[in-house]
Design a protein around this motif. Structure first.
Motif, PDB file in Angstrom:
ATOM      1  N   THR A 154      -0.282 -11.505 -19.530  1.00 17.05           N
ATOM      2  CA  THR A 154      -1.646 -11.065 -19.822  1.00 17.05           C
ATOM      3  C   THR A 154      -1.912  -9.815 -18.988  1.00 17.05           C
ATOM      4  O   THR A 154      -1.214  -9.554 -18.011  1.00 17.05           O
ATOM      5  CB  THR A 154      -2.674 -12.150 -19.466  1.00 17.05           C
ATOM      6  OG1 THR A 154      -2.568 -12.462 -18.060  1.00 17.05           O
ATOM      7  CG2 THR A 154      -2.439 -13.421 -20.270  1.00 17.05           C
ATOM      8  N   GLU A 155      -2.908  -9.076 -19.360  1.00 16.75           N
ATOM      9  CA  GLU A 155      -3.191  -7.815 -18.663  1.00 16.75           C
ATOM     10  C   GLU A 155      -3.460  -8.033 -17.175  1.00 16.75           C
ATOM     11  O   GLU A 155      -3.046  -7.242 -16.329  1.00 16.75           O
ATOM     12  CB  GLU A 155      -4.389  -7.120 -19.314  1.00 16.75           C
ATOM     13  CG  GLU A 155      -4.652  -5.733 -18.749  1.00 16.75           C
ATOM     14  CD  GLU A 155      -5.751  -4.999 -19.492  1.00 16.75           C
ATOM     15  OE1 GLU A 155      -6.138  -3.911 -19.035  1.00 16.75           O
ATOM     16  OE2 GLU A 155      -6.226  -5.528 -20.525  1.00 16.75           O
ATOM     17  N   SER A 156      -4.132  -9.144 -16.853  1.00 17.41           N
ATOM     18  CA  SER A 156      -4.480  -9.402 -15.455  1.00 17.41           C
ATOM     19  C   SER A 156      -3.274  -9.758 -14.598  1.00 17.41           C
ATOM     20  O   SER A 156      -3.321  -9.670 -13.372  1.00 17.41           O
ATOM     21  CB  SER A 156      -5.523 -10.526 -15.361  1.00 17.41           C
ATOM     22  OG  SER A 156      -4.962 -11.766 -15.756  1.00 17.41           O
ATOM     23  N   ARG A 157      -2.171 -10.172 -15.252  1.00 20.95           N
ATOM     24  CA  ARG A 157      -0.978 -10.552 -14.491  1.00 20.95           C
ATOM     25  C   ARG A 157       0.098  -9.470 -14.508  1.00 20.95           C
ATOM     26  O   ARG A 157       1.192  -9.676 -13.994  1.00 20.95           O
ATOM     27  CB  ARG A 157      -0.407 -11.859 -15.048  1.00 20.95           C
ATOM     28  CG  ARG A 157      -1.307 -13.070 -14.884  1.00 20.95           C
ATOM     29  CD  ARG A 157      -1.563 -13.400 -13.419  1.00 20.95           C
ATOM     30  NE  ARG A 157      -0.356 -13.792 -12.725  1.00 20.95           N
ATOM     31  CZ  ARG A 157       0.118 -15.023 -12.695  1.00 20.95           C
ATOM     32  NH1 ARG A 157      -0.535 -16.001 -13.307  1.00 20.95           N
ATOM     33  NH2 ARG A 157       1.215 -15.313 -12.040  1.00 20.95           N
ATOM     34  N   LEU A 158      -0.212  -8.315 -15.090  1.00 18.24           N
ATOM     35  CA  LEU A 158       0.750  -7.219 -15.141  1.00 18.24           C
ATOM     36  C   LEU A 158       1.048  -6.709 -13.729  1.00 18.24           C
ATOM     37  O   LEU A 158       0.132  -6.527 -12.912  1.00 18.24           O
ATOM     38  CB  LEU A 158       0.180  -6.090 -16.002  1.00 18.24           C
ATOM     39  CG  LEU A 158       1.156  -5.008 -16.491  1.00 18.24           C
ATOM     40  CD1 LEU A 158       2.262  -5.634 -17.344  1.00 18.24           C
ATOM     41  CD2 LEU A 158       0.403  -3.957 -17.292  1.00 18.24           C
ATOM     42  N   TYR A 159       2.324  -6.505 -13.407  1.00 25.91           N
ATOM     43  CA  TYR A 159       2.821  -6.023 -12.105  1.00 25.91           C
ATOM     44  C   TYR A 159       2.538  -7.006 -10.965  1.00 25.91           C
ATOM     45  O   TYR A 159       2.435  -6.609  -9.806  1.00 25.91           O
ATOM     46  CB  TYR A 159       2.221  -4.659 -11.759  1.00 25.91           C
ATOM     47  CG  TYR A 159       2.270  -3.655 -12.891  1.00 25.91           C
ATOM     48  CD1 TYR A 159       3.430  -3.505 -13.661  1.00 25.91           C
ATOM     49  CD2 TYR A 159       1.168  -2.868 -13.216  1.00 25.91           C
ATOM     50  CE1 TYR A 159       3.478  -2.610 -14.713  1.00 25.91           C
ATOM     51  CE2 TYR A 159       1.206  -1.957 -14.266  1.00 25.91           C
ATOM     52  CZ  TYR A 159       2.360  -1.840 -15.014  1.00 25.91           C
ATOM     53  OH  TYR A 159       2.412  -0.959 -16.061  1.00 25.91           O
ATOM     54  N   THR A 160       2.417  -8.273 -11.270  1.00 20.79           N
ATOM     55  CA  THR A 160       2.176  -9.261 -10.219  1.00 20.79           C
ATOM     56  C   THR A 160       3.450 -10.047  -9.898  1.00 20.79           C
ATOM     57  O   THR A 160       4.369 -10.139 -10.710  1.00 20.79           O
ATOM     58  CB  THR A 160       1.073 -10.263 -10.622  1.00 20.79           C
ATOM     59  OG1 THR A 160       1.485 -10.998 -11.785  1.00 20.79           O
ATOM     60  CG2 THR A 160      -0.244  -9.553 -10.893  1.00 20.79           C
TER      61      THR A 160
END
Length: 210
Positions: A154-160
């Motif tokens: 999801t967008e909020s978990r991108l690069y996490t």
């Protein structure tokens, strides 16, 4: 009298049997593609090649009404081996399918690694900004963590990525570390996604430039 009744409580509780409404262990979800395919094949008219493979089916698959187990209209499929020999053949075939899945997963990972390389993440760059692996290059910046083509992203978990905060010994991978500063030298705590986490925190890579 009250003390007497309280003293009997453990014995009364021991006699209470909790009803288990879960389906039997040999039941699968009705949407299970493997079992539903075997069930459908078993219903087919015995003609030519269909007849050949129908005779080889090692298990009996039957639809079961889920209302007896979970009170819903969900359908289950019961799986019963035809005999011991058939059951051994069934296990062998399932293990072969597992092997194929493992191979396909490795192919998928290889294709992703190739795509990462095409983006400009060379071996020289991959570990230039910490022990964590750089997995994306976007608009001239390099990033650790999840990519936009990872499963379930999801967008909020991108690069996490995750940092274990308990003392449990776990196998580290490309997205899990014991020290976020060691993994990525430019990251920040993702407070929102880290809420209610007990064994790990979520960190977000802020990007790296050369």
């Amino acid at each position: 009298m009250i003390l007497f009744l309280i003293s009997l409580l453990p014995y009364a509780m021991a006699d209470i049997i909790m009803e288990d409404n879960s389906p039997p262990g040999n039941f699968t979800d009705g949407e299970n593609i493997i079992m539903s395919s075997l069930w459908a094949l078993g219903l087919c008219t015995c003609i030519g090649q269909v007849c050949k493979y129908k005779k080889k089916i090692p298990v009996l698959v039957n639809p079961e009404d889920g209302k007896y187990y979970d009170g819903e209209s969900k359908t289950y499929l019961s799986v019963t081996p035809k005999d011991k020999v058939a059951f051994e053949k069934f296990k062998k075939d399932i293990n072969e399918v597992k092997r194929v899945i493992t191979y396909l997963e490795k192919q998928e990972e290889y294709e992703k690694e190739n795509e990462i390389f095409k983006e400009g993440v060379t071996e020289e760059i991959k570990y230039k900004f910490g022990t964590g692996e750089i997995r994306s290059k976007v608009d001239g910046k390099y990033y650790h963590g999840k990519r936009n083509d990872d499963k379930g992203i999801t967008e909020s978990r991108l690069y996490t990525f995750k940092e274990r905060i308990d003392k449990t010994q776990v196998k580290m991978n490309k997205l899990i570390t014991k020290d976020h500063n060691d993994y990525c030298d430019n990251c920040s705590l993702d407070i929102e996604n880290s809420k209610r986490r007990r064994v790990y925190n979520i960190y977000k890579c802020n990007g790296h430039t050369i």
